[in-house]
Design a protein around this motif. Sequence first.
Motif, PDB file in Angstrom:
ATOM      1  N   ILE A  96       0.815  -1.210   0.000  1.00 16.58           N
ATOM      2  CA  ILE A  96       0.000   0.000   0.000  1.00 16.58           C
ATOM      3  C   ILE A  96       0.855   1.270   0.000  1.00 16.58           C
ATOM      4  CG2 ILE A  96      -0.236   0.067   2.514  1.00 16.58           C
ATOM      5  CD1 ILE A  96      -2.750   1.216  -0.204  1.00 16.58           C
ATOM      6  N   ASN A  97       2.043   1.212   0.568  1.00 16.57           N
ATOM      7  CA  ASN A  97       2.899   2.396   0.584  1.00 16.57           C
ATOM      8  C   ASN A  97       4.223   2.137  -0.136  1.00 16.57           C
ATOM      9  OD1 ASN A  97       3.012   5.158   1.391  1.00 16.57           O
ATOM     10  ND2 ASN A  97       4.538   4.625   2.956  1.00 16.57           N
ATOM     11  N   LYS A  98       4.151   1.300  -1.169  1.00 17.16           N
ATOM     12  CA  LYS A  98       5.356   0.956  -1.925  1.00 17.16           C
ATOM     13  C   LYS A  98       5.042   1.033  -3.413  1.00 17.16           C
ATOM     14  CE  LYS A  98       9.060  -2.438  -1.629  1.00 17.16           C
ATOM     15  NZ  LYS A  98       9.463  -3.726  -1.036  1.00 17.16           N
ATOM     16  N   PRO A  99       5.531   2.089  -4.099  1.00 19.27           N
ATOM     17  CA  PRO A  99       6.328   3.214  -3.589  1.00 19.27           C
ATOM     18  C   PRO A  99       5.496   4.109  -2.681  1.00 19.27           C
ATOM     19  CG  PRO A  99       5.675   3.606  -5.850  1.00 19.27           C
ATOM     20  CD  PRO A  99       5.241   2.205  -5.540  1.00 19.27           C
ATOM     21  N   SER A 100       6.154   5.077  -2.069  1.00 17.57           N
ATOM     22  CA  SER A 100       5.499   5.909  -1.064  1.00 17.57           C
ATOM     23  C   SER A 100       4.269   6.617  -1.628  1.00 17.57           C
ATOM     24  CB  SER A 100       6.491   6.945  -0.525  1.00 17.57           C
ATOM     25  OG  SER A 100       5.841   7.800   0.396  1.00 17.57           O
ATOM     26  N   ARG A 101       3.160   6.481  -0.854  1.00 14.63           N
ATOM     27  CA  ARG A 101       1.912   7.154  -1.223  1.00 14.63           C
ATOM     28  C   ARG A 101       1.428   8.060  -0.093  1.00 14.63           C
ATOM     29  NH1 ARG A 101       1.435   1.901  -3.215  1.00 14.63           N
ATOM     30  NH2 ARG A 101       1.246   1.846  -5.496  1.00 14.63           N
TER      31      ARG A 101
ATOM     32  N   SER B 247      -9.977   7.260   1.801  1.00 11.20           N
ATOM     33  CA  SER B 247      -9.598   8.276   0.809  1.00 11.20           C
ATOM     34  C   SER B 247     -10.564   9.456   0.799  1.00 11.20           C
ATOM     35  CB  SER B 247      -9.539   7.649  -0.596  1.00 11.20           C
ATOM     36  OG  SER B 247     -10.835   7.253  -1.017  1.00 11.20           O
ATOM     37  N   GLY B 248     -11.781   9.237   1.266  1.00 12.85           N
ATOM     38  CA  GLY B 248     -12.752  10.315   1.280  1.00 12.85           C
ATOM     39  C   GLY B 248     -12.523  11.335   2.367  1.00 12.85           C
ATOM     40  N   LYS B 249     -11.688  11.014   3.354  1.00 11.35           N
ATOM     41  CA  LYS B 249     -11.465  11.946   4.462  1.00 11.35           C
ATOM     42  C   LYS B 249      -9.986  12.129   4.788  1.00 11.35           C
ATOM     43  CE  LYS B 249     -12.792   8.030   7.374  1.00 11.35           C
ATOM     44  NZ  LYS B 249     -13.813   7.480   8.272  1.00 11.35           N
ATOM     45  N   ALA B 250      -9.111  11.616   3.951  1.00 16.38           N
ATOM     46  CA  ALA B 250      -7.675  11.695   4.223  1.00 16.38           C
ATOM     47  C   ALA B 250      -7.109  13.028   3.772  1.00 16.38           C
ATOM     48  CB  ALA B 250      -6.954  10.561   3.493  1.00 16.38           C
ATOM     49  N   PRO B 251      -5.964  13.442   4.335  1.00 11.47           N
ATOM     50  CA  PRO B 251      -5.269  14.632   3.844  1.00 11.47           C
ATOM     51  C   PRO B 251      -4.895  14.458   2.372  1.00 11.47           C
ATOM     52  CG  PRO B 251      -4.219  13.752   5.821  1.00 11.47           C
ATOM     53  CD  PRO B 251      -5.263  12.787   5.449  1.00 11.47           C
ATOM     54  N   LYS B 252      -4.594  15.557   1.698  1.00  7.09           N
ATOM     55  CA  LYS B 252      -4.411  15.533   0.256  1.00  7.09           C
ATOM     56  C   LYS B 252      -3.352  14.531  -0.198  1.00  7.09           C
ATOM     57  CE  LYS B 252      -3.363  18.419  -3.746  1.00  7.09           C
ATOM     58  NZ  LYS B 252      -2.993  19.757  -4.244  1.00  7.09           N
ATOM     59  N   SER B 253      -2.179  14.539   0.447  1.00  6.77           N
ATOM     60  CA  SER B 253      -1.089  13.663  -0.002  1.00  6.77           C
ATOM     61  C   SER B 253      -1.489  12.195   0.091  1.00  6.77           C
ATOM     62  CB  SER B 253       0.167  13.917   0.830  1.00  6.77           C
ATOM     63  OG  SER B 253      -0.091  13.663   2.207  1.00  6.77           O
ATOM     64  N   ALA B 254      -2.079  11.808   1.205  1.00  7.14           N
ATOM     65  CA  ALA B 254      -2.499  10.418   1.380  1.00  7.14           C
ATOM     66  C   ALA B 254      -3.700  10.104   0.494  1.00  7.14           C
ATOM     67  CB  ALA B 254      -2.832  10.147   2.845  1.00  7.14           C
TER      68      ALA B 254
ATOM     69  N   ALA C 219      -3.957   7.033  -2.099  1.00  8.14           N
ATOM     70  CA  ALA C 219      -4.996   6.016  -1.953  1.00  8.14           C
ATOM     71  C   ALA C 219      -5.830   5.913  -3.223  1.00  8.14           C
ATOM     72  CB  ALA C 219      -5.886   6.350  -0.758  1.00  8.14           C
ATOM     73  N   GLU C 220      -6.194   7.057  -3.808  1.00  2.67           N
ATOM     74  CA  GLU C 220      -7.022   7.046  -5.020  1.00  2.67           C
ATOM     75  C   GLU C 220      -6.265   6.440  -6.199  1.00  2.67           C
ATOM     76  OE1 GLU C 220      -8.099  11.120  -5.395  1.00  2.67           O
ATOM     77  OE2 GLU C 220      -9.830  10.962  -4.039  1.00  2.67           O
ATOM     78  N   SER C 221      -4.957   6.705  -6.261  1.00  2.00           N
ATOM     79  CA  SER C 221      -4.142   6.129  -7.327  1.00  2.00           C
ATOM     80  C   SER C 221      -4.117   4.600  -7.224  1.00  2.00           C
ATOM     81  CB  SER C 221      -2.716   6.688  -7.256  1.00  2.00           C
ATOM     82  OG  SER C 221      -1.860   6.008  -8.149  1.00  2.00           O
TER      83      SER C 221
END
Length: 733
Positions: free
Chosen positions: A402-407, A432-439, A443-445
């Motif tokens: 999930i975080n590989k590469p960094s998301r 993804s509906g309530k996460a900060p922009k970077s995360a 997540a959406e990607s």
Amino acid sequence: MIDLDDLNEEQRSAVLDFDHNLLILACAGSGKTRTITSKIAYAISEGICKPYQILAVTFTNRAAGEMRERVEAMLPDTDLSGLEMRTFHSFGAYMLRRYGSRIGLSPTFCIYDDNDSVSLLSTVVPTLDKKDLRQIQKAISSAKDRGLGPSSPGVEQLLPDYDFRTSFQRYEDALEASGNVDFADLIGKSTRLLEEDEEVASYFRNRFRMILVDEYQDSNRMQFEMLRALVGPETRLVTVGDDDQSIYSFRGAEIENILTFASSFSNVREIKLEKNYRSTSQILAAASALISKNKERHKKELVSAYGTTGSKPAVLFCMTGTSEGERIADLIRNIGDYDNTAILYRTNAQSQIFEQKLTDRRIPYKVIGALRFYEREEVKDALSLLYLMMNHRDQVSFRRVINKPSRGIGSAKLQMILSEGDDLMEALRSFSGKAPKSAREGAESFLSAWERAEKALGEGINLGDILNDLLLDTGLYDLYNSDPDRTTRKTKIENLGELVNVLHEAGEGRDALSAFLEKLTLDSTMLGDHDPASESGVTLMTMHNTKGLEFDRVFVAGVEEEVIPGRHDDTPSEVEEERRIMYVAMTRARKSLYLSYAAQRLMWGHTEYHRPSRFLTDIPQMFLGGEAGALSAPAARSSYSSHVGDTLHYRPRTPVSSEPSWSRKGVVVHRKKSESRPSAPVRFEVGDRVRSEAFGEGEVIAVEKAGVNKILSVRFPSSTAKFVEGSAKLEKI
């Protein structure tokens, strides 16, 4: 009609007996596979069993494949549909896919290997490092092999230094929540299914009229229980094995299964296959003499099919581990025929010196047992994407990618996702509906890549194409293609390409993906680089890895106390298993066998002095050649002290501890305070006549340099022995 004329009397008897449950004690090289396959083919051709009424269980997929090929060759015009030839674990998975829902298991479960289990443990016991987690994982696997659970009495004794019961329970809870199983569960849960569901048990008991088990000596407690649950009143159970080759207790194998077979099942007949079609009589005489020292065994006598032939196994004495490597490499270079030569050793750490010395002499070699293709980081990452497609609750795979590469999804945000629910993709969507922009963007990607892959899977797109797109869409391809090291980058990308190629051949659809992942877990050899065993050159491998193989010429290295048997092997049962390991190594040789030992060896940065293994002196000198004279009972102690210095003494074996097996100081040789070396040692030359208290009169036939020492080779009437010049108990005459 199956032609049985090429079978010997004992093999034919085993094939034709359908009235008893059989224990076929198949000695090394006795043609057990031919016997098993002939029995299967005969039963089908004579109408005794239909193919679907036969289950043949082996311990490796390669053995199962070889068996099937042989039966198909014997019955080229017969439809063998329904004939089950599987490993224990494959058959367990087969049952659970079809009937696991009856005990609450989803048919889409994935199978965790040891590394996956360690990863899952790290989520429920986060305070421990990976080394500790691996110990817990091994203990959990061992417990399950014995039929023990977190609440079983005394289970904490498997790992008393940890809160094992609590860790075990947390692991089981997390595994159940994931909807997956580990390797041991394939046996434990399928056995539970048979014991708890009479309808399923009755189906299999009525279906299988004959169950054959190869390598029965390697079965564990739960595999034994599975067999008992499968065998019905009309089932004939045929087990084939050799208690003298039971060498996998560290994997949970129970030698008692084969030793107590007659009392565990009714109407049992025992047949011994003692004629060896592999080795010379001289090799078999030495091996038989060795294994006869074991008490926990069925008595058997190996007989060579080739009569009295060959030379005696040659004992090689070397001053150091380095000179052992040099001497064996030189012998191999002089003999040639590299492809039919093997060097066997007790531990992987011993291979380095042989690799170095063979390389120095430009002798090609291959090391069997290196890192497997599917264990490599980039391959595990790609497979995690596929496992997630099969099971949305698979936390281990989700955490890996999930975080590989960094998301922008670190540990805190990961916990937020996990708290959203068991379906991890729905949880990610909710997050993804309530996460900060970077995360949120990360997540959406990932979700977008996931949805495209799910859509393609449903549309019947080839699995290779789906993985190829996933690698690109999730960024894994770019991650590994940006590695700064050119060689590493090239290797990783090639490995990912190989995985895509294999998936292309697997087909399309969810069922094909499920079958691919299951086969991969149960048979990791299906992927990646070609089998190193098929390469040319000298074979280097541990004694454990050599089961089922044979070579014209075998060098068994490091036959010393503290190596084989190892220093932790103190109990009678442990020593007997080490003796069986040695026996297996010796019986790999067809024509020539060499047994080497060194007086001193570098272990974990320390020079240690070792005695010749007791297994060498277990073998009467009349069965050994080369430098066996130094091992004779009256002379062994004095001759060995001559080899390593008459002012040295040994501490007794030390008790088991948690330190690395070669790191303890208790086996370092110390000089006696009351003695000192002679100030002016006698010098010897080739041709000198000498007298030894141990061997009598002899002649110096060679003087070799070994570092600061000189090694004397002295020919005596009964043998040739080696001595260190400065400390040799030799008198010039």
